[in-house]
Design an enzyme around this catalytic site. Structure first.
Site, PDB file in Angstrom:
ATOM      1  N   PRO A 280       0.849  -1.198   0.000  1.00 55.93           N
ATOM      2  CA  PRO A 280       0.000   0.000   0.000  1.00 55.93           C
ATOM      3  C   PRO A 280       0.882   1.245   0.000  1.00 55.93           C
ATOM      4  O   PRO A 280       1.262   1.758   1.048  1.00 55.93           O
ATOM      5  CB  PRO A 280      -0.794  -0.138   1.302  1.00 55.93           C
ATOM      6  CG  PRO A 280       0.095  -0.919   2.199  1.00 55.93           C
ATOM      7  CD  PRO A 280       0.916  -1.829   1.328  1.00 55.93           C
ATOM      8  N   ASP A 457       6.180   2.582   1.447  1.00 55.16           N
ATOM      9  CA  ASP A 457       5.218   1.603   1.949  1.00 55.16           C
ATOM     10  C   ASP A 457       4.596   2.152   3.231  1.00 55.16           C
ATOM     11  O   ASP A 457       5.278   2.300   4.249  1.00 55.16           O
ATOM     12  CB  ASP A 457       5.950   0.279   2.216  1.00 55.16           C
ATOM     13  CG  ASP A 457       5.013  -0.856   2.579  1.00 55.16           C
ATOM     14  OD1 ASP A 457       3.894  -0.589   3.033  1.00 55.16           O
ATOM     15  OD2 ASP A 457       5.427  -2.026   2.417  1.00 55.16           O
ATOM     16  N   HIS A 458       3.295   2.425   3.174  1.00 54.07           N
ATOM     17  CA  HIS A 458       2.638   3.054   4.325  1.00 54.07           C
ATOM     18  C   HIS A 458       2.511   2.108   5.515  1.00 54.07           C
ATOM     19  O   HIS A 458       2.112   2.532   6.613  1.00 54.07           O
ATOM     20  CB  HIS A 458       1.243   3.544   3.915  1.00 54.07           C
ATOM     21  CG  HIS A 458       0.921   4.909   4.425  1.00 54.07           C
ATOM     22  ND1 HIS A 458       1.160   5.285   5.734  1.00 54.07           N
ATOM     23  CD2 HIS A 458       0.375   6.000   3.827  1.00 54.07           C
ATOM     24  CE1 HIS A 458       0.777   6.539   5.916  1.00 54.07           C
ATOM     25  NE2 HIS A 458       0.308   7.002   4.773  1.00 54.07           N
ATOM     26  N   ARG A 459       2.851   0.824   5.328  1.00 50.77           N
ATOM     27  CA  ARG A 459       2.802  -0.104   6.454  1.00 50.77           C
ATOM     28  C   ARG A 459       3.972   0.089   7.406  1.00 50.77           C
ATOM     29  O   ARG A 459       3.869  -0.264   8.592  1.00 50.77           O
ATOM     30  CB  ARG A 459       2.804  -1.550   5.945  1.00 50.77           C
ATOM     31  CG  ARG A 459       1.595  -1.938   5.115  1.00 50.77           C
ATOM     32  CD  ARG A 459       1.753  -3.319   4.523  1.00 50.77           C
ATOM     33  NE  ARG A 459       2.910  -3.404   3.625  1.00 50.77           N
ATOM     34  CZ  ARG A 459       3.274  -4.526   2.990  1.00 50.77           C
ATOM     35  NH1 ARG A 459       2.583  -5.631   3.159  1.00 50.77           N
ATOM     36  NH2 ARG A 459       4.337  -4.525   2.198  1.00 50.77           N
ATOM     37  N   CYS A 461       5.785   3.072   7.877  1.00 52.43           N
ATOM     38  CA  CYS A 461       5.895   4.397   8.469  1.00 52.43           C
ATOM     39  C   CYS A 461       4.744   5.276   7.999  1.00 52.43           C
ATOM     40  O   CYS A 461       4.013   4.919   7.070  1.00 52.43           O
ATOM     41  CB  CYS A 461       7.229   5.067   8.126  1.00 52.43           C
ATOM     42  SG  CYS A 461       7.390   5.510   6.380  1.00 52.43           S
TER      43      CYS A 461
END
Length: 487
Positions: A280, A457-459, A461
């Site tokens: 994501p 990758d928003h997972r 940070c």
């Protein structure tokens, strides 16, 4: 004599690759060769490599032609032992598959199909490389169990009470379904079934001796949504007509060419698809005044015309410093088989950079870049670019990055919605540097401006971390002297 013939199969060239294109033979039938002598050049999805022979003797047969794509685990070359008779390759072939049992044609066909589909973790490893993650990575002899297992399975179908359960090699033992003595399937097919929640106990194998094939799993996956028998009947005419160069059914246009997706292009397609489907990602960008950096480099070039780092090397130095400050972007996101998840951090930075070659886009990485100066980074970037374009980069050089720097400004574009280089978690892109109006000390001026784009990758940070890193690199470019002094 057949016992004097040695068959060398295409080895696992590292990184879990399952096939390679035979570029050029370096030996011919009748040549005398020694151990570790290069016998062929092959091109994988990673690089061009020379394959050394593990045997010494006389070349008896070459299993393939230049331009042909070969599967890992398939015969590459047959070599008669030194001092042995010159028996024909055809007579020697059975020795390579000897299992102590004379296999019937049907069983041999089943075994060959199994070997074709079993591409994951071959255990047949190229000298100097290793098979990652496989339980059979320590094997020191060729695998010989496939024919024996399939053959005995066929015998059990005919006489269930007459034959005892065979002792399986570890690589094959994990592919058997309890209660289905003949169902010996490849790890690749098992993984497909596991990923889609399909029970292999409920599948009847369509292969010889009850072998469960990839098509059987695919049929089970699609069964709830579409009739199994209708799909191949409906698609067959379209496939045949397209192959014959007829009019495309959807567009109404004549098909002008069909290009196989293989090598680097195949690897890029698989990697980008996995990145898009699993990560994501989010993107942040900023315009940067690079005037001071260009002026500093011009001054250095006057002093040392032949020893001045390129702009990319300076930016790479700023990136490694920024990753030390924001280490969350220098990680990997992992999901275990049980569903648990971890963010894996690294004690160091392997800085990848995108390089366009005649074979496609590759991403060599500068290992331990965090300990290098701008001048050292420049030298290593130039070296890796050269070997990558020559197709000589090793799998380690092409597959070990922890963060990627992409200079797409060389293509004359300002920005890009980049796809992260899986399994990394971030990529920094640098656009072209052009003259733009810029406000300096309250007055309008013409400055050298570029755009930095960070995909992350928003997972691992949130936006604050990503923006902090991007701003750090931007500030270093705008004030390079002060930044370098503090590093």
């Amino acid at each position: 004599m057949s016992s004097d013939m040695q068959v060398f199969k295409l080895p696992d060239l590292g990184e879990g690759l399952t096939e390679a294109e035979l570029v050029n033979w370096l030996v011919a039938v009748g040549d005398e060769i020694v151990v570790d002598q290069p016998i062929a050049e092959v091109e994988t999805a990673k690089s061009m490599v020379e394959v050394p022979s593990p045997y010494a003797g006389t070349v008896a047969e070459l299993h393939g032609e230049a331009g042909q794509t070969l599967d890992v685990g398939k015969p590459l070359i047959s070599i008669a032992r030194a001092g042995a008779g010159s028996g024909s390759p055809a007579a020697a072939a059975p020795a390579a598959l000897s299992s102590g049992i004379e296999a019937s044609p049907a069983v041999e066909a089943a075994a060959e199909t199994y070997r074709t589909e079993e591409k994951a973790g071959s255990g047949n490893v190229l000298i100097g490389y290793g098979t990652p993650g496989g339980a059979t990575g320590g094997r020191t002899r060729p695998r010989k169990a496939s024919v024996a297992v399939v053959d005995r399975a066929a015998e059990r179908v005919a006489e269930p009470a007459a034959v005892a359960e065979p002792v399986l090699e570890p690589a094959v033992a994990g592919t058997r379904i309890p209660g289905k003595l003949s169902a010996v399937i490849s790890p690749l097919v098992r993984k497909m079934a596991r990923d889609h929640g399909v029970s292999l106990d409920a599948i009847e194998g369509s292969g010889a001796s009850g072998l469960i094939m990839r098509r059987d799993v695919e049929a089970a996956i699609s069964a709830p949504e579409a009739p199994v028998a209708a799909a191949p009947i409906a698609e067959a005419p379209a496939v045949a007509s397209a192959a014959a160069g007829a009019v495309d059914g959807r567009t109404g246009l004549a098909v002008s060419a069909r290009t196989p997706v293989r090598g680097v292009r195949k690897a890029v397609a698989a990697n980008m698809t996995k990145s898009r489907s699993e990560i994501p990602e989010a993107t942040v960008w900023v315009d940067v005044d690079a005037t001071a950096l260009l002026e500093m480099r011009a001054e250095l070039k006057k002093r040392a015309p032949h020893d001045t780092p390129g702009l990319l090397a300076f930016i790479a130095r700023f990136v490694t410093a920024g990753l030390k400050k924001y280490p969350a972007l220098n990680t990997r996101f992992e999901t275990a088989a049980d569903g648990s998840q971890e963010i894996v951090g690294f004690d160091g930075i392997n800085l990848g950079f995108a390089a366009q070659t005649d074979r496609g886009l590759v991403v060599p990485s500068v290992r331990n870049a965090h300990g290098m100066s701008a001048r050292e980074l420049d030298a290593e970037i130039r070296r890796l670019t050269a070997v990558a374009r020559d197709g000589k980069a090793t799998p380690a050089e092409l597959g070990s990055g922890t963060f990627t720097l992409n200079n797409y400004g060389v293509f004359g574009v300002d920005g890009s919605a980049a796809i992260i280089n899986y399994p990394e978690v971030a990529m920094l892109g640098v656009g072209r540097i052009i003259d733009k109006p810029w406000v300096v000390n309250g007055e309008l001026a013409v400055r050298k401006v570029t755009e930095l784009t960070l995909a992350f990758d928003h997972r691992v940070c949130d936006g604050e971390t990503a923006a902090g890193f991007l701003r750090y690199v931007a500030d270093a470019i705008e004030n390079p002297g002060g930044a370098l002094a503090d590093m």
